[in-house]
Design an enzyme around this catalytic site. Structure first.
Site, PDB file in Angstrom:
ATOM      1  N   ASP A  63       0.768  -1.247   0.000  1.00 44.16           N
ATOM      2  CA  ASP A  63       0.000   0.000   0.000  1.00 44.16           C
ATOM      3  C   ASP A  63       0.802   1.302   0.000  1.00 44.16           C
ATOM      4  O   ASP A  63       1.685   1.476   0.842  1.00 44.16           O
ATOM      5  CB  ASP A  63      -0.890   0.067   1.243  1.00 44.16           C
ATOM      6  CG  ASP A  63      -1.518  -1.262   1.627  1.00 44.16           C
ATOM      7  OD1 ASP A  63      -1.320  -2.255   0.920  1.00 44.16           O
ATOM      8  OD2 ASP A  63      -2.211  -1.291   2.653  1.00 44.16           O
TER       9      ASP A  63
HETATM   10  N1  DQQ Z   1      -2.162  -3.807   3.988  1.00 52.09           N
HETATM   11  C1  DQQ Z   1      -3.581  -3.939   3.956  1.00 52.09           C
HETATM   12  C2  DQQ Z   1      -4.037  -3.004   5.027  1.00 52.09           C
HETATM   13  C3  DQQ Z   1      -3.009  -3.152   6.068  1.00 52.09           C
HETATM   14  C4  DQQ Z   1      -1.754  -3.266   5.253  1.00 52.09           C
HETATM   15  C5  DQQ Z   1      -4.137  -3.631   2.604  1.00 52.09           C
HETATM   16  C6  DQQ Z   1      -0.731  -4.157   5.866  1.00 52.09           C
HETATM   17  O1  DQQ Z   1      -5.308  -3.274   5.515  1.00 52.09           O
HETATM   18  O2  DQQ Z   1      -2.964  -2.041   6.940  1.00 52.09           O
HETATM   19  O3  DQQ Z   1      -3.346  -4.162   1.576  1.00 52.09           O
HETATM   20  O4  DQQ Z   1       0.420  -4.227   5.063  1.00 52.09           O
END
Ligand code: DQQ
Length: 574
Positions: A63
């Site tokens: 992300d």
């Molecule tokens: N990646 C998810 C999120 C979390 C993060 C989404 C953890 O919900 O916070 O891809 O790497």
């Protein structure tokens, strides 16, 4: 509708039971946790490394977190594993840029170090407090692995690079309350301010109902939970990375996150963990009740509008107050993380940042690559008034077809021959899987064959097909990975979306950003976007070709085509 429901249930089963094409980002692969590029076998495949998309030199990314502009520098934080090419050991990596194209890799901004984040520093956002003071809100995993919401602030505000961040000891700011699911409570949004109160959202779920809860604060430190969810929807599962922002009704400019009023609509996006796609609705924000009410112009849930109908997840937007635009960043995972891709020593890219604004229909958004990308274009090849009769295929020569930017406008002389549209075809991806680029049609399929090998053993077609339904034409856009690679065992989906476009002038435009293992496409000026990750083994480097094609019985004309080779940014985190 019934087919839609059945399909949703089917997808859900596949996703849950077989994890088809969906990477559980929180899965841990201990063997690879400390795997480095030079320790891997002879399989390091630089041919699939992107030329102009955002990547660190090695390792896993996911992300984009809290992008922002501060003192003339763009900051991108992102989920990053410093020790390997799979998800794990996640820190907030940090890169800065003057132009959104060249990036300087800095030390991570935050990493697990305190009880309130000792088991993880997961996604979150940046809010700019009055006095130009950025503050990060992020999810920490505490010693019990509860997800809690923390903050971090820059150590030295006079440093435009904001190299060091402090995590004060009054963290966490927000913990999961009584009856809340402590392992599904994460990804705080950028906060907005109404009548002296800050508001922010956290994603969660109650049983299978996805939702966001709203928190209010006067001082950004003491937060109170609103009684009612800000928005929720049954059977949608965990809502990750919510994003909420205003869009202007009358201007193409972006807006600061706190703008409310008669001249705006609001957009609410969630990343649905069950499908791994980003869905949004356009709607109204009731600031008194602190609730979001989607307009009923699109489906609120799985069948709804997506920012991108391909590989695009966990996106985040921010307001660029220098150029008055809202910029959207999305992450594209590899298609096949567990096997093929870890061997490369890297996994995941950020897609090209896009400006995002409300379409004049007010029913959807329009996205377009940031203008800065055009500085990477060099030799230009142009084509105009080129007729494509049934079965025609024209090679676009003279550019580096594996690393290119292509814009084309097709002119359709008549819609008479459009194939009839069956109203039960609600699922674009299924339709594209049945009616691929080689399946002859009436009006279309026509478009581009990207990342094609010379004799078309491999190609990733991006194309349109026009149908005729009872009272209108239906336009399908596909980015079909089925024939993208001769390599066996890869996930090769027929990504597709419908394009809500008026064909009165007979024109349909397409832009594709082609970058070795990604094809990022924008249909009808950015109304429908599709990003595909593909791994050709023949159509690589100088052996990658680009064609325009038509397989419809109606001839179409390339009114104008411009293609450019793309140079690499001078600096990409190295
Ligand atoms: N990646 C998810 C999120 C979390 C993060 C989404 C953890 O919900 O916070 O891809 O790497």
């Amino acid at each position: 509708m019934v087919v839609g429901k059945f399909f949703s249930v089917f997808v859900l089963c596949c996703v849950v039971l077989f994890n088809i094409g969906v990477e559980g980002s929180h899965k841990v692969y201990p063997h690879y946790q400390s795997l480095k590029l030079d320790e891997t076998s002879a399989n390091v495949k630089e041919v699939h490394r992107t030329g102009f998309h955002f990547q660190p030199p090695e390792n896993w990314i996911n992300d984009p977190n809290g992008p922002m502009i501060y003192k003339g520098l763009y900051h991108l934080f992102y989920q990053y594993n410093p020790k390997g090419a799979v998800w794990g050991n996640i820190v907030w990596a940090h890169s800065v840029s003057k132009d959104l194209i060249n990036w300087e890799f800095l030390e991570p901004a935050i990493w697990p170090s305190k009880p309130f984040d000792i088991n993880g520093c997961w996604s979150g956002s940046v809010t700019i407090l009055p006095g130009n003071r950025p503050i990060i809100l992020y999810t920490g995993l505490d010693p019990q692995k509860r997800q809690v919401q923390n903050y971090a602030i820059p150590k030295n505000l006079s440093d435009p690079y904001l190299r060091e961040w402090i995590k004060p000891d009054n963290n966490p700011l927000v913990v999961p309350g009584e009856g809340m699911n402590a392992t599904a409570f994460r990804d705080p949004t950028t906060a907005w301010r109404v009548d002296g109160h800050w508001k922010m959202l956290v994603g969660t779920k109650r049983k299978h109902r996805g939702m966001t809860v709203l928190y209010r604060s006067r001082d950004f430190m003491k937060w109170t939970k609103a009684q009612h969810p800000f928005h929720s929807k049954e059977h949608t599962g965990m809502w990750e990375c919510p994003d909420f922002f205003p869009v202007s009704l009358h201007s193409e400019n972006g807006l600061d996150t706190s703008v409310i009023g008669e001249n705006v609509k609001h957009v609410f996006k969630v990343s649905l963990d069950l499908t791994r796609y980003d869905y949004y609705t356009v709607g109204t924000y009731d600031k008194n009740k602190d609730r979001y009410i989607p307009d009923n112009t699109s489906v609120d849930g799985w069948g709804g509008l997506r920012y991108d109908y391909g590989n695009f997840y966990a996106s985040k937007s921010f307001f660029d107050d220098v150029k008055n635009r809202r910029i959207l960043w999305g992450w594209a995972n590899e298609s096949d993380t567990a096997t093929h891709d870890v061997e490369k020593g890297w996994a995941g890219i950020q897609l090209i940042p896009r400006t995002v604004r409300l379409d004049s229909s007010r029913k959807q958004l329009v996205q377009w690559p940031v203008e800065e990308l055009e500085t990477l274009r060099w030799n230009n090849v142009e084509l105009s008034n080129q007729k494509l009769t049934k079965g025609n295929k024209v090679e676009i020569k003279g550019i580096t077809a594996g690393q290119a930017d292509v814009e084309v406008t097709f002119k359709i002389p008549s819609l008479e021959k459009a194939e009839p549209f069956d109203p039960s075809w609600v699922n674009a991806q299924e339709l594209c899987a049945h009616k691929g680029s080689h399946v002859q049609g009436g009006v279309g399929p026509f478009g581009l064959l990207t990342l094609a090998s010379k004799n078309l053993e491999e190609y990733t077609p991006v194309f349109f097909r026009v149908f005729k339904s009872k009272d209108k034409h239906v336009v399908l856009m596909c980015s079909d990975a089925t024939s993208s690679s001769l390599k066996q065992g890869l996930y090769k989906p027929s990504f597709a979306g419908f394009v809500d476009v008026d064909l009165a002038d007979g024109k349909l435009s397409l832009r594709s950003l082609i970058d070795h293992s990604v094809v990022e496409s924008f249909g009808a000026g950015g109304k429908t976007c599709i990003s595909s990750r593909v791994y050709p083994i023949l159509a690589v480097m100088k052996d990658a070709h680009l064609f325009a094609f038509n397989n419809g019985s109606e001839s179409v004309t390339i009114e104008k085509l411009n293609a450019w080779s793309m140079v690499k940014p001078k600096q990409m985190n190295n």
